[in-house]
Design a protein around this motif. Sequence first.
Motif, mmCIF file in Angstrom:
data_model
loop_
_atom_site.group_PDB
_atom_site.id
_atom_site.type_symbol
_atom_site.label_atom_id
_atom_site.label_comp_id
_atom_site.label_asym_id
_atom_site.label_seq_id
_atom_site.Cartn_x
_atom_site.Cartn_y
_atom_site.Cartn_z
ATOM 1 N N VAL A 219 -12.703 5.696 -13.409
ATOM 2 C CA VAL A 219 -11.776 6.620 -12.748
ATOM 3 C C VAL A 219 -12.499 7.905 -12.349
ATOM 4 C CG1 VAL A 219 -9.764 8.098 -13.152
ATOM 5 C CG2 VAL A 219 -9.702 5.687 -13.810
ATOM 6 N N GLN A 220 -13.368 8.406 -13.241
ATOM 7 C CA GLN A 220 -14.093 9.641 -12.931
ATOM 8 C C GLN A 220 -14.914 9.499 -11.653
ATOM 9 O OE1 GLN A 220 -17.709 10.352 -14.811
ATOM 10 N NE2 GLN A 220 -17.526 12.581 -14.910
ATOM 11 N N ALA A 222 -14.671 7.133 -9.296
ATOM 12 C CA ALA A 222 -13.810 6.827 -8.151
ATOM 13 C C ALA A 222 -13.168 8.098 -7.598
ATOM 14 C CB ALA A 222 -12.735 5.826 -8.564
ATOM 15 N N MET A 223 -12.795 9.023 -8.483
ATOM 16 C CA MET A 223 -12.243 10.307 -8.035
ATOM 17 C C MET A 223 -13.182 11.011 -7.077
ATOM 18 S SD MET A 223 -10.667 12.153 -11.410
ATOM 19 C CE MET A 223 -11.117 13.734 -10.690
ATOM 20 N N GLN A 284 -4.224 11.984 -11.904
ATOM 21 C CA GLN A 284 -4.323 10.979 -10.844
ATOM 22 C C GLN A 284 -3.041 10.942 -10.017
ATOM 23 O OE1 GLN A 284 -7.411 9.777 -10.495
ATOM 24 N NE2 GLN A 284 -7.755 11.019 -12.336
ATOM 25 N N GLY A 348 -16.727 2.143 -10.774
ATOM 26 C CA GLY A 348 -15.978 3.216 -10.130
ATOM 27 C C GLY A 348 -16.521 3.556 -8.766
ATOM 28 N N GLY A 352 -14.289 2.157 -5.987
ATOM 29 C CA GLY A 352 -13.670 3.345 -5.410
ATOM 30 C C GLY A 352 -13.969 3.483 -3.933
ATOM 31 N N PHE A 365 -6.073 6.632 -5.611
ATOM 32 C CA PHE A 365 -5.506 7.347 -6.750
ATOM 33 C C PHE A 365 -4.380 6.559 -7.404
ATOM 34 C CE2 PHE A 365 -7.347 11.131 -4.515
ATOM 35 C CZ PHE A 365 -8.272 11.428 -5.497
ATOM 36 N N CYS A 368 -6.218 4.300 -9.732
ATOM 37 C CA CYS A 368 -6.727 5.095 -10.862
ATOM 38 C C CYS A 368 -5.596 5.418 -11.845
ATOM 39 C CB CYS A 368 -7.354 6.390 -10.349
ATOM 40 S SG CYS A 368 -8.949 6.170 -9.521
ATOM 41 N N LEU A 371 -4.804 2.294 -13.833
ATOM 42 C CA LEU A 371 -5.816 2.055 -14.862
ATOM 43 C C LEU A 371 -5.618 2.964 -16.066
ATOM 44 C CD1 LEU A 371 -9.055 1.597 -12.702
ATOM 45 C CD2 LEU A 371 -7.928 -0.138 -14.105
#
Length: 401
Positions: A219-220, A222-223, A284, A348, A352, A365, A368, A371
């Motif tokens: 997630v980090q 992908a952000m 998210q 990610g 992502g 998002f 994310c 997840l």
Amino acid sequence: MTPTERRASASLAAVFASRMLGLFLVLPVFALEAARYPGGTDVALVGLAMGIYGLTQGLLQIPFGMASDRFGRKRIIVLGLVIFAAGSFVAAAADSLWMLMLGRALQGAGAVSAAVTALLADQTRDEVRTKAMALVGASIGLMFAVSLVAAPAGAARIGLAGLFAITGGLALGCIVIVAWWTPPAPAQHRNAPRGRLADVLNHGPLLRLDVGVFILYAVQLAMWVAVPAMLVQAGLAKDAHWKVYLPTVLASFLVMGFTLFPLERRGYLRAVFLVSIGIVLFVQVGFLAVAGQPGLVALTVLLFLFFCAFNVLEASQPSMASRIAPAHLRGTALGVYNTLQSLGLFAGGAVGGWLAKNVGIQGLFGVCAALMAVWLAVAWPMRAPRAAKTVEILADDAQAT
């Protein structure tokens, strides 16, 4: 902390910080500077050259962790740092993108994170371990913030090759720290029986943490496929993004210090852990809500909340893993943990980017957030490990005096 614990925490945090500063100095400018090399106009190859570090790192975390259980932490850490330094100097001498890729792969092959974390766990009592892990996490976050400011100026003066040479020099400095400053592993860990990888893979609480660290880092990364573009859309120029990142990261350290440690001492580690997962989930959803028309204030607040929760999770998860795992399995358990961390970064970035391209940043998002909801459900049954009644480190200090 005892004198031994302070020395171990400071020295190993310095190792992590020096090594990560070398890596972070390269990342903000890698894609731009790689274009100067033959083959550097191929965006796919440039992306592979960046990502291959995480791939080799992920593949070798478990072998290095298991080797540290069998042959000793400090020996394996020094070996990994030598490999990392060699890769840095190969990249510094590269005259093509393929040679640069080889250097990056060698850097990743020095996969010592699990061994360093296991050594820190060996040398700290359960009741202060989260604080020791937080010191490491804070040092990494601080180096990230420093690199955002220093990398562009460094690349302008000495180029990508010079930055890689600095990275290699920092790795050699880490060897000196490990050899002469870091305390040796306590005798009860050196002489303990060795476990098997199957023992770790059959350990339910450890697997819950492994799932969590994979999701957190996926997630980090992908952000960050979408956040920089959102900041630009909100009116902040690319070369000014550090004006948001730096203060939010530094302020989040203060929040962690005033919340995590006092609440852990009062027995609320599980609550803090679950709330932090919930905050990342909220962030998210927040990014999803503002994705269509992002505002700078909203993005800054969301990033601040993310860093607050991320820092707590970054400190508490490896501490919990080291406390849950039996002493003779720490290196192996943290090897699996760090492997899932590296694979999360790889997934990610890859997934992502695909999501942003094919379903847009709202879809990114949304995934994310889903997840993070899965992780919250997986983590909910967990209980915070109890602090063991350990006296060995105190005895070592008494003998030393």
